[in-house]
Design a protein around this motif. Sequence first.
Motif, PDB file in Angstrom:
ATOM      1  N   CYS A  79       0.835  -1.204   0.000  1.00  0.00           N
ATOM      2  CA  CYS A  79       0.000   0.000   0.000  1.00  0.00           C
ATOM      3  C   CYS A  79       0.874   1.260   0.000  1.00  0.00           C
ATOM      4  O   CYS A  79       0.527   2.265  -0.628  1.00  0.00           O
ATOM      5  CB  CYS A  79      -0.941  -0.007   1.198  1.00  0.00           C
ATOM      6  N   PHE A 169      -7.773  -5.185  -0.803  1.00  0.00           N
ATOM      7  CA  PHE A 169      -6.675  -4.292  -1.169  1.00  0.00           C
ATOM      8  C   PHE A 169      -6.130  -4.636  -2.557  1.00  0.00           C
ATOM      9  O   PHE A 169      -4.963  -4.398  -2.849  1.00  0.00           O
ATOM     10  CB  PHE A 169      -5.566  -4.372  -0.108  1.00  0.00           C
ATOM     11  N   GLN A 172      -5.018  -1.389  -4.524  1.00  0.00           N
ATOM     12  CA  GLN A 172      -3.673  -0.939  -4.159  1.00  0.00           C
ATOM     13  C   GLN A 172      -2.612  -1.818  -4.812  1.00  0.00           C
ATOM     14  O   GLN A 172      -1.593  -1.318  -5.308  1.00  0.00           O
ATOM     15  CB  GLN A 172      -3.508  -0.927  -2.639  1.00  0.00           C
TER      16      GLN A 172
END
Length: 240
Positions: A79, A169, A172
Motif C-alpha cells: 500500500c 486491497f 492498491q
Amino acid sequence: MPILLLHGLMGSARTWRRQVPWLREFGHVHTFDAAGHGRPAPATPSTEAFVADLAEATASIAEPMVVIGHSMGGLHGWCFAAAYPERVRALVVEDMAPDFQGRTADDWAALIGSWPQPFRDAEHMVEFFGPVAAQYFMDSFEQRSDGWYLHGEVPVWREISEEWGTRDFWTQWASVRAPALLLEGEFTITPAGQMREMAATARQSETSYELIEGAGHLVHDDCPAEYRAAVEKFLADLRD
C-alpha cells in the motif's frame, strides 16, 4: 540500496534480528516499529493511517527503498508502494493476501485476551507457543523484571485485523509499479490462491511467487534458509 523491514501484527522490529546481518550485505537496513506496537496507535487504525505514519517516519531516506514486509507489514508495504511509487524500488511480501473479507477477529482477540500476563520466563513462552512463535513473541513483547508483557492493546490489534475482513486491497496491489517477490508458507493463513493471483496480475514482469514448503505463517523463522535463499536471489538480481 536502502532496505526497510516491516513486521507483522503483534510483532516488532526486533523480529528481524536474525535476518539483518545477511541483509546488510545488500544495503543499509532500516527497521521500524509500527504504530500500536510499543508506541501510540493512530486515532483510527486504518491501513491508510499506518501508511501515512510509515511515510512520515521514512521521509529522510532519500533513495528508493526495497521494502520487505511480513503479514501486516507486507500489506503496508504494497500500500505504501502504491501511494508513494517513487519511494519504493522493490517489494518482498511474506504470507499476506489482499482479500480477507468476511473473516472476523472476535475469537482471535478473545484468545489473546486470555493469555497469561506476564509470561514469567522463556521456558514458559516456549511451553505455551512452541519454539518458533515463542521466539517471535519474546522478540516483540515488553520484557520486565517479572517476565514478558504484551507491547500493545488487544482492542487496537483487534481493530487492525477487523479492517481486513471488511474490505480488500486489490486496487492498491494493481497500482504497484515495483517488482516484487511474493513468498507464501505451505501452511499459510492467506485465502487459497490469492498470492499466486497477485503474481499473475502484477504490473511488473519481474514479480514472482514462491511457495515455501514446510513453512507456516512465520516463513522467515520457520524456514530461514529457504527464505534467505529466495530473498538473496531477488536482491542480487536487483543489484545486477
